[in-house]
Design an enzyme around this catalytic site. Structure first.
Site, PDB file in Angstrom:
ATOM      1  N   CYS A 261       4.800  -5.630  15.343  1.00  0.00           N
ATOM      2  CA  CYS A 261       4.502  -6.847  14.585  1.00  0.00           C
ATOM      3  C   CYS A 261       5.576  -7.901  14.849  1.00  0.00           C
ATOM      4  O   CYS A 261       6.768  -7.611  14.791  1.00  0.00           O
ATOM      5  CB  CYS A 261       4.418  -6.536  13.096  1.00  0.00           C
ATOM      6  SG  CYS A 261       4.147  -7.997  12.063  1.00  0.00           S
TER       7      CYS A 261
ATOM      8  N   CYS B 178       9.950 -10.001   7.716  1.00  0.00           N
ATOM      9  CA  CYS B 178       9.143  -9.552   6.583  1.00  0.00           C
ATOM     10  C   CYS B 178       9.710  -8.272   5.978  1.00  0.00           C
ATOM     11  O   CYS B 178      10.142  -7.374   6.698  1.00  0.00           O
ATOM     12  CB  CYS B 178       7.711  -9.323   7.048  1.00  0.00           C
ATOM     13  SG  CYS B 178       6.627  -8.651   5.778  1.00  0.00           S
TER      14      CYS B 178
ATOM     15  N   CYS C  17       7.685  -3.807   5.861  1.00  0.00           N
ATOM     16  CA  CYS C  17       7.855  -2.584   6.646  1.00  0.00           C
ATOM     17  C   CYS C  17       9.329  -2.357   6.943  1.00  0.00           C
ATOM     18  O   CYS C  17      10.062  -3.310   7.204  1.00  0.00           O
ATOM     19  CB  CYS C  17       7.084  -2.671   7.969  1.00  0.00           C
ATOM     20  SG  CYS C  17       5.294  -2.863   7.776  1.00  0.00           S
TER      21      CYS C  17
ATOM     22  N   CYS D  40      -0.856  -9.724   9.880  1.00  0.00           N
ATOM     23  CA  CYS D  40      -0.232  -8.476   9.451  1.00  0.00           C
ATOM     24  C   CYS D  40      -0.982  -7.275  10.033  1.00  0.00           C
ATOM     25  O   CYS D  40      -2.212  -7.191   9.958  1.00  0.00           O
ATOM     26  CB  CYS D  40      -0.226  -8.397   7.926  1.00  0.00           C
ATOM     27  SG  CYS D  40       0.414  -6.841   7.265  1.00  0.00           S
TER      28      CYS D  40
ATOM     29  N   GLN E 172      -5.717   4.846  -4.320  1.00  0.00           N
ATOM     30  CA  GLN E 172      -5.000   5.312  -3.145  1.00  0.00           C
ATOM     31  C   GLN E 172      -5.000   4.197  -2.106  1.00  0.00           C
ATOM     32  O   GLN E 172      -5.935   3.415  -2.011  1.00  0.00           O
ATOM     33  CB  GLN E 172      -5.650   6.580  -2.590  1.00  0.00           C
ATOM     34  CG  GLN E 172      -5.576   7.776  -3.525  1.00  0.00           C
ATOM     35  CD  GLN E 172      -4.149   8.259  -3.780  1.00  0.00           C
ATOM     36  OE1 GLN E 172      -3.258   7.999  -2.989  1.00  0.00           O
ATOM     37  NE2 GLN E 172      -3.945   8.956  -4.883  1.00  0.00           N
TER      38      GLN E 172
ATOM     39  N   PHE F 191      -3.564  12.812 -15.039  1.00  0.00           N
ATOM     40  CA  PHE F 191      -3.275  11.505 -14.439  1.00  0.00           C
ATOM     41  C   PHE F 191      -4.418  11.153 -13.482  1.00  0.00           C
ATOM     42  O   PHE F 191      -4.226  10.872 -12.311  1.00  0.00           O
ATOM     43  CB  PHE F 191      -1.936  11.505 -13.695  1.00  0.00           C
ATOM     44  CG  PHE F 191      -0.757  11.877 -14.561  1.00  0.00           C
ATOM     45  CD1 PHE F 191      -0.118  10.925 -15.343  1.00  0.00           C
ATOM     46  CD2 PHE F 191      -0.294  13.182 -14.590  1.00  0.00           C
ATOM     47  CE1 PHE F 191       0.971  11.261 -16.141  1.00  0.00           C
ATOM     48  CE2 PHE F 191       0.790  13.540 -15.382  1.00  0.00           C
ATOM     49  CZ  PHE F 191       1.418  12.569 -16.165  1.00  0.00           C
TER      50      PHE F 191
ATOM     51  N   ASP G 115      -1.593  14.353 -10.530  1.00  0.00           N
ATOM     52  CA  ASP G 115      -1.203  13.261  -9.629  1.00  0.00           C
ATOM     53  C   ASP G 115      -0.398  12.231 -10.427  1.00  0.00           C
ATOM     54  O   ASP G 115      -0.879  11.137 -10.710  1.00  0.00           O
ATOM     55  CB  ASP G 115      -2.452  12.628  -9.007  1.00  0.00           C
ATOM     56  CG  ASP G 115      -2.127  11.512  -8.028  1.00  0.00           C
ATOM     57  OD1 ASP G 115      -0.944  11.377  -7.651  1.00  0.00           O
ATOM     58  OD2 ASP G 115      -3.054  10.765  -7.656  1.00  0.00           O
TER      59      ASP G 115
ATOM     60  N   CYS H 105       3.974  11.210  -5.095  1.00  0.00           N
ATOM     61  CA  CYS H 105       4.465  10.079  -4.300  1.00  0.00           C
ATOM     62  C   CYS H 105       5.988  10.013  -4.331  1.00  0.00           C
ATOM     63  O   CYS H 105       6.575   8.991  -3.968  1.00  0.00           O
ATOM     64  CB  CYS H 105       3.863   8.765  -4.806  1.00  0.00           C
ATOM     65  SG  CYS H 105       4.225   8.403  -6.539  1.00  0.00           S
TER      66      CYS H 105
END
Length: 515
Positions: free
Chosen positions: A166, A172, A175, A249, A349, A376, A444, A470
């Site tokens: 990119c 930016c 990332c 993007c 997700q 959850f 979750d 996560c």
């Protein structure tokens, strides 16, 4: 320890401690000075600072270091750990004078060798010295200030280094790892999970990582500001409040990348001169779903202008603050055979293929269980597909999400019985007597994990648990508690929905072996 507040006088070492603690724990670090000051050491007004600080405090986990006593009360109420650095006055004064003497002056260039990658994606050299954009094994040169080499020159590049695909990668902040080969990133993320497990003396089979394809993210949080000539929309520059426009993007669905003119138009209509608009854009089956925060109050005139804008850009729904300003079409998300209309801003997700990989893992773990509890549950990401074969009880803290799940089930055909319960599982977890009827559990939780609910799952001895996480740190903590209670961590799989970022997700299988 998931919300750490660090206090101390100038020169006490708050920033250094926060960075080192963040590198060890994986908790996100917030420096109050970066909120207090705009680039160029221009102080922000209090009305600008307070929303930024409140937003940081509202997150599930953090390390927040620094002052601003007007916000201590809410931060203390949220924190579970308080660290106060109390050093001698002479030492603090010497540090402050030294820091002031070097600010704005050129320091000597130093060379360091990167040993590892930290949890925030920075290279870490002995010291520790944090080097953004560096990879293990690289020799870099630059000026070091407060343990950070902000502008390194790479002398010996790693074979894992690639040219960022990119053109916005250097500016930016979306990332962090575009400069690394995909296989390196997958191995690194797997290693982070393995390290988190090892801290609790846990080992297991780690299946190959699945990485989502470029241009597959179905949701993006854009920032926008009004300008003299119109508006600017995009993502924040790294470590800054400056907005970078990213019309091409490579991360998000092309429909989202093409929505930047819409975001700019929203800023022209509804942003204040000095404020920043946050626009959460989601791809649904019927069009874009837009949720705006930080704008001026919604009145009849603005609502009329938003309706014209929605027609011009063919937007399905626009929510403004806490209100749904208009709905042109139901914003449908498909979950198994069910069609669900989530409330504005509801959790989803990040990518369709990432969701499919997590769901495949959950289905494998649950197997032929006849009665499943989904904790959850959100809007039914797992509960509704699992209902194709089992009865499901879905529990979620947000009433609007629970209502959307329930309506999706009632409108679908061919599903077994699903019940939905709105309940705060942090303060009021399901107890063993409530869990006794289930053959399997799916959980979750957010980044903070589910310590209280996991304790009750262990006591209830549910035969198998599909844990979607996560945050490897809190997952390892919860897995260790289940291991102690007689569960075996059979396997896990890393699912990289947040390509080129440091974010890590996983699905894990835990079965009760000590019966």
């Amino acid at each position: 320890m998931k919300r750490v507040m660090i206090l101390g006088q100038p020169g006490a070492g708050k920033s250094t401690l926060a960075r080192r603690l963040g590198a060890r724990t994986g908790l996100p670090v917030v420096h109050i000075d970066r909120i207090h000051w705009s680039p160029g050491w221009v102080e922000r007004a209090m009305p600008q600072k307070l929303p930024l600080i409140r937003s940081a405090e509202a997150q599930e986990s953090w390390i927040i270091e620094g002052g601003l006593s007007a916000t201590y009360d809410t931060r203390l109420a949220r924190a579970d750990t308080l660290i106060v650095l109390d050093l001698p006055v002479w030492l603090r004064l010497w540090r402050v004078l030294k820091r002031g003497a070097f600010r704005g002056k050129r320091r000597a260039m130093e060379q360091v060798t990167i040993e590892r990658l930290g949890h925030q994606g920075d290279g870490i050299a002995p010291g520790p010295v944090f080097v953004p954009g560096a990879l293990p094994g690289e020799v870099v040169e630059g000026e070091i200030a407060d343990g950070v080499m902000a502008s390194p020159r790479i002398l010996t590049p790693s074979e894992m280094r690639v040219r960022a695909p990119c053109r916005h990668a250097k500016s930016c902040g979306g990332c962090q790892l575009q400069h690394a080969r995909d296989d390196f990133v997958e191995d690194w993320k797997t290693g982070v999970v393995r390290q988190a497990l090892a801290a609790h003396a846990l080992e297991t089979e780690i299946r190959p990582c699945l990485t989502s394809k470029p241009q597959s993210r179905r949701r993006a949080a854009f920032s926008a500001r009004r300008t003299k000539k119109g508006a600017l929309a995009g993502f924040h520059m790294k470590g800054s409040d400056v907005i970078v426009s990213v019309p091409d993007c490579l991360l998000v669905d092309p429909k989202l990348a093409a929505a930047l003119p819409l975001v700019e138009a929203l800023a022209v209509l509804g942003a204040s001169r000095k404020g920043e608009l946050s626009v959460l854009a989601t791809v649904s089956l019927t069009g874009l779903d837009i949720a705006v925060s930080g704008g001026k109050p919604l009145d009849a005139a603005l609502q009329s202008e938003l309706a014209d804008l929605a027609r011009a850009h063919d937007v399905a729904r626009i929510a403004w603050g806490d209100e749904v300003a208009l709905t042109r079409r139901p914003t449908i998300q498909r979950m198994g055979v069910a069609e669900v209309v989530p409330p504005p801003g509801a959790f989803l997700q990040a990518t369709p293929d990432g969701e499919a990989a997590l769901l495949d893992g959950v289905r494998e773990i649950v197997g032929d269980a006849a009665h499943v509890v989904d904790l959850f549950a959100g809007c039914g990401t797992f509960a509704l597909p699992l209902a194709e074969r089992a009865r499901v009880h879905a529990v979620e803290g947000d009433k609007a999400m629970t209502a959307a799940l329930d309506k999706g089930w009632r409108m679908a055909q061919g599903l077994r019985h699903v019940t939905a319960e709105a309940r705060d599982l942090f303060r009021n977890p399901l107890l063993p007597e409530e869990l006794a009827r289930f053959d399997a559990a799916v959980i979750d939780p957010p980044r903070a994990g589910a310590e209280a609910q996991v304790t009750e799952l262990a006591r209830a001895r549910v035969p198998c648990i599909a844990y979607v996480s996560c945050n490897p740190v809190t997952f390892a903590r919860d897995a260790a508690a289940l291991d102690y209670a007689g569960y075996t961590l059979d396997w896990l799989r890393v699912v990289d929905q947040f390509r080129w970022s440091t974010h890590i997700e996983l699905v894990a299988c835990l079965t009760l072996t000590d019966r």
